[in-house]
Design a protein around this motif. Structure first.
Motif, PDB file in Angstrom:
ATOM      1  N   SER A  86      39.279  34.139  42.855  1.00 33.10           N
ATOM      2  CA  SER A  86      40.385  34.594  42.003  1.00 33.10           C
ATOM      3  C   SER A  86      40.941  33.480  41.131  1.00 33.10           C
ATOM      4  O   SER A  86      41.606  33.743  40.127  1.00 33.10           O
ATOM      5  CB  SER A  86      41.516  35.153  42.869  1.00 33.10           C
ATOM      6  N   GLN A  87      40.725  32.213  41.541  1.00 36.12           N
ATOM      7  CA  GLN A  87      41.331  31.049  40.890  1.00 36.12           C
ATOM      8  C   GLN A  87      42.859  31.116  40.961  1.00 36.12           C
ATOM      9  O   GLN A  87      43.555  30.515  40.148  1.00 36.12           O
ATOM     10  CB  GLN A  87      40.862  30.920  39.438  1.00 36.12           C
ATOM     11  N   LEU A  88      43.359  31.867  41.951  1.00 30.77           N
ATOM     12  CA  LEU A  88      44.796  32.068  42.123  1.00 30.77           C
ATOM     13  C   LEU A  88      45.156  31.868  43.590  1.00 30.77           C
ATOM     14  O   LEU A  88      44.295  31.606  44.431  1.00 30.77           O
ATOM     15  CB  LEU A  88      45.199  33.474  41.668  1.00 30.77           C
ATOM     16  N   VAL A  89      46.435  32.038  43.896  1.00 30.81           N
ATOM     17  CA  VAL A  89      46.901  31.946  45.273  1.00 30.81           C
ATOM     18  C   VAL A  89      48.202  32.727  45.398  1.00 30.81           C
ATOM     19  O   VAL A  89      48.912  32.944  44.411  1.00 30.81           O
ATOM     20  CB  VAL A  89      47.103  30.469  45.699  1.00 30.81           C
ATOM     21  N   SER A  90      48.485  33.151  46.605  1.00 31.57           N
ATOM     22  CA  SER A  90      49.746  33.782  46.979  1.00 31.57           C
ATOM     23  C   SER A  90      50.082  34.996  46.112  1.00 31.57           C
ATOM     24  O   SER A  90      49.285  35.926  46.029  1.00 31.57           O
ATOM     25  CB  SER A  90      50.883  32.752  46.950  1.00 31.57           C
ATOM     26  N   MET A  91      51.260  34.997  45.444  1.00 31.06           N
ATOM     27  CA  MET A  91      51.727  36.189  44.738  1.00 31.06           C
ATOM     28  C   MET A  91      50.695  36.710  43.753  1.00 31.06           C
ATOM     29  O   MET A  91      50.436  37.915  43.673  1.00 31.06           O
ATOM     30  CB  MET A  91      53.023  35.899  43.976  1.00 31.06           C
ATOM     31  N   SER A  92      50.067  35.809  43.006  1.00 26.52           N
ATOM     32  CA  SER A  92      49.112  36.229  41.982  1.00 26.52           C
ATOM     33  C   SER A  92      47.821  36.752  42.596  1.00 26.52           C
ATOM     34  O   SER A  92      47.230  37.716  42.097  1.00 26.52           O
ATOM     35  CB  SER A  92      48.815  35.060  41.043  1.00 26.52           C
ATOM     36  N   LEU A  93      47.374  36.134  43.681  1.00 29.01           N
ATOM     37  CA  LEU A  93      46.203  36.644  44.388  1.00 29.01           C
ATOM     38  C   LEU A  93      46.487  38.040  44.931  1.00 29.01           C
ATOM     39  O   LEU A  93      45.629  38.935  44.865  1.00 29.01           O
ATOM     40  CB  LEU A  93      45.825  35.695  45.527  1.00 29.01           C
ATOM     41  N   GLY A  94      47.693  38.245  45.454  1.00 32.09           N
ATOM     42  CA  GLY A  94      48.064  39.573  45.938  1.00 32.09           C
ATOM     43  C   GLY A  94      48.037  40.613  44.838  1.00 32.09           C
ATOM     44  O   GLY A  94      47.559  41.735  45.035  1.00 32.09           O
ATOM     45  N   LEU A  95      48.541  40.250  43.650  1.00 31.11           N
ATOM     46  CA  LEU A  95      48.521  41.180  42.515  1.00 31.11           C
ATOM     47  C   LEU A  95      47.099  41.550  42.118  1.00 31.11           C
ATOM     48  O   LEU A  95      46.785  42.720  41.875  1.00 31.11           O
ATOM     49  CB  LEU A  95      49.232  40.548  41.315  1.00 31.11           C
ATOM     50  N   LEU A  96      46.222  40.554  42.038  1.00 33.52           N
ATOM     51  CA  LEU A  96      44.843  40.817  41.637  1.00 33.52           C
ATOM     52  C   LEU A  96      44.131  41.685  42.679  1.00 33.52           C
ATOM     53  O   LEU A  96      43.325  42.556  42.337  1.00 33.52           O
ATOM     54  CB  LEU A  96      44.093  39.501  41.442  1.00 33.52           C
ATOM     55  N   THR A  97      44.446  41.467  43.952  1.00 31.19           N
ATOM     56  CA  THR A  97      43.851  42.284  45.011  1.00 31.19           C
ATOM     57  C   THR A  97      44.344  43.722  44.929  1.00 31.19           C
ATOM     58  O   THR A  97      43.571  44.671  45.120  1.00 31.19           O
ATOM     59  CB  THR A  97      44.180  41.687  46.384  1.00 31.19           C
ATOM     60  N   LEU A  98      45.631  43.907  44.638  1.00 35.12           N
ATOM     61  CA  LEU A  98      46.162  45.262  44.460  1.00 35.12           C
ATOM     62  C   LEU A  98      45.497  45.956  43.273  1.00 35.12           C
ATOM     63  O   LEU A  98      45.226  47.159  43.319  1.00 35.12           O
ATOM     64  CB  LEU A  98      47.673  45.209  44.258  1.00 35.12           C
ATOM     65  N   ALA A  99      45.230  45.203  42.220  1.00 29.73           N
ATOM     66  CA  ALA A  99      44.536  45.780  41.066  1.00 29.73           C
ATOM     67  C   ALA A  99      43.127  46.222  41.453  1.00 29.73           C
ATOM     68  O   ALA A  99      42.667  47.299  41.048  1.00 29.73           O
ATOM     69  CB  ALA A  99      44.486  44.760  39.928  1.00 29.73           C
ATOM     70  N   ALA A 100      42.433  45.401  42.252  1.00 25.67           N
ATOM     71  CA  ALA A 100      41.092  45.777  42.712  1.00 25.67           C
ATOM     72  C   ALA A 100      41.142  47.044  43.556  1.00 25.67           C
ATOM     73  O   ALA A 100      40.294  47.938  43.424  1.00 25.67           O
ATOM     74  CB  ALA A 100      40.482  44.625  43.514  1.00 25.67           C
ATOM     75  N   SER A 101      42.151  47.144  44.420  1.00 20.12           N
ATOM     76  CA  SER A 101      42.300  48.337  45.250  1.00 20.12           C
ATOM     77  C   SER A 101      42.574  49.573  44.403  1.00 20.12           C
ATOM     78  O   SER A 101      42.060  50.659  44.676  1.00 20.12           O
ATOM     79  CB  SER A 101      43.434  48.124  46.256  1.00 20.12           C
ATOM     80  N   GLU A 102      43.388  49.409  43.364  1.00 18.18           N
ATOM     81  CA  GLU A 102      43.697  50.534  42.469  1.00 18.18           C
ATOM     82  C   GLU A 102      42.436  51.025  41.767  1.00 18.18           C
ATOM     83  O   GLU A 102      42.202  52.231  41.644  1.00 18.18           O
ATOM     84  CB  GLU A 102      44.734  50.083  41.439  1.00 18.18           C
TER      85      GLU A 102
END
Length: 408
Positions: A230-246
């Motif tokens: 993701s090249q991210l961590v914490s809040m931003s990683l969570g957002l990107l994961t939620l987008a993948a789930s969506e």
């Protein structure tokens, strides 16, 4: 005749087969009230109060059937029980030899567990466990080594407990990524019920978790498991994961999910400020932010994630001004259709709520969540930050702060 109607009176069944199929007695006339002998080799056909004739059109591949009160369906012509599945209500379903047009079509129900793509992330996404379950996201925990114990992040120790014990800790906590076998085990479980897996993880430059996930995929099925840095961590990683789930919930393929979130990650922004850079220095995650160490006691830094590393943006005189700058930077991400925002904090809930209130008017998605023990071990207490992206990229429709408190 309706099978649930009144049972008929006794009487002879009038055989309406073509004469060519009736055997040697096809020219004999049936006389009402007179006992007729069946043709050689044929059983007597009779209806009594124990059965109902269902008609010759019930099944095209099994002859005509009788519905017996105790015996279920019986093939009248062949003298044996009908072959084929029956529903709970007793209705006959054609056998496997029936044509597709004759077979009943089962209604497909939409279930998150039956999706073709499963989503996996690690505990540095800091997603509330209840939200992860609702969105069918599997979280693989990292390990926190703290006070002589090895604890699974978010499982064996919660954020509130960690931050309460941290000031009195005799040694600095350390962390380690999951073993490849842990990922392989999760991937195997998910592939039993899904076609493919998309696994989204913390920046490779900040942790060995991504490399461990890649090895786990190779131990399982590298063609069906797609691991994303993701090249991210914490809040931003969570957002990107939620987008993948969506995306997965909407039926996107694994390749489509990977392509979409890979394009989005450069537009997911992370801004935060820390009370002290000491914990970043100890954990070795400070990157170019080391340039600020000389003045850490006089200023409060505003930091971001760039190219997968913690990077300094600005220095301001007070922590309050640093938070104001974080809010302004987040607002600049809005392209006119709102923001998807996660506000994260390390034992600084009041400051996080203040940031959330300021961003709420422009937020399509808004959550407050505590940083987990693994992230908190490197960032230290007092951190407040935001992860956000323009809502027009992919709206999530989540607005809750209660779920974050539940995780704490």
């Amino acid at each position: 005749m309706h099978v649930h109607g009144p049972w008929p009176h006794s009487g002879l069944h009038q055989d309406r087969r073509p004469n060519s199929d009736r055997g040697p007695d096809r020219h004999r006339r049936r006389v009402p009230g007179r006992r007729q002998h069946p043709a050689p080799g044929r059983a007597r056909t009779r209806i009594d109060h124990c059965c109902v004739h269902l008609g010759r059109g019930v099944a095209r591949h099994g002859g005509r059937f009788w519905l017996l009160r105790r015996g279920g369906l019986r093939n009248r012509d062949r003298g044996h029980r009908a072959v084929g599945p029956q529903t709970a209500g007793g209705a006959f379903l054609p056998s496997q030899g029936a044509s597709p047009r004759d077979r009943p079509t089962a209604r497909r129900t939409s279930s998150v567990n039956n999706r073709s793509v499963a989503i996996v992330t690690d505990s540095t996404s800091d997603l509330p466990s209840q939200l992860a379950r609702t969105r069918s996201i599997t979280i693989v925990p990292l390990t926190l080594h703290f006070e002589g114990l090895s604890l699974l992040d978010g499982v064996d120790i919660r954020p509130s407990e960690f931050y309460r014990k941290l000031p009195n800790a005799t040694t600095h906590p350390t962390t380690s990524q999951p073993a490849p076998g842990q990922f392989a085990e999760k991937y195997s479980e998910l592939l039993a019920n899904h076609d493919e897996v998309v696994s989204v993880h913390i920046s490779e430059k900040l942790s060995g978790t991504y490399a461990s996930a890649v090895q786990g995929a190779e131990l399982t099925d590298a063609k069906r498991v797609h691991v994303v840095d993701s090249q991210l961590v914490s809040m931003s990683l969570g957002l990107l994961t939620l987008a993948a789930s969506e995306l997965a919930a909407k039926g996107a393929s694994a390749d489509a999910v990977v392509e979409r979130i890979s394009a989005m990650r450069d537009q997911v922004q992370t801004y935060f400020s820390v009370a002290t850079l000491e914990f970043l220095r100890r954990g070795g995650r400070i990157g170019r932010a080391s340039a600020l160490l000389g003045s850490v006691l006089q200023v409060k830094p505003v930091l971001c994630i760039r190219d997968g590393l913690v990077t300094p943006l600005e220095r301001v005189r007070t922590f309050d001004r640093a938070l104001n700058r974080v809010i302004d930077l987040a607002r600049e991400v809005d392209r006119g259709k709102g923001l998807c925002v996660v506000v994260g904090h390390a034992d600084a809930e009041e400051d996080a709520e203040r940031v959330a209130r300021e961003l709420e008017p422009v937020a399509e998605t808004l959550m407050i969540q505590p940083l987990g023990p693994v992230v908190g071990a490197h960032a230290g207490p007092g951190v407040v930050g935001v992860g956000c992206y323009p809502a027009d990229l992919l709206p999530l429709g989540i607005k809750t702060a209660a779920s974050a408190r539940a995780r704490a």
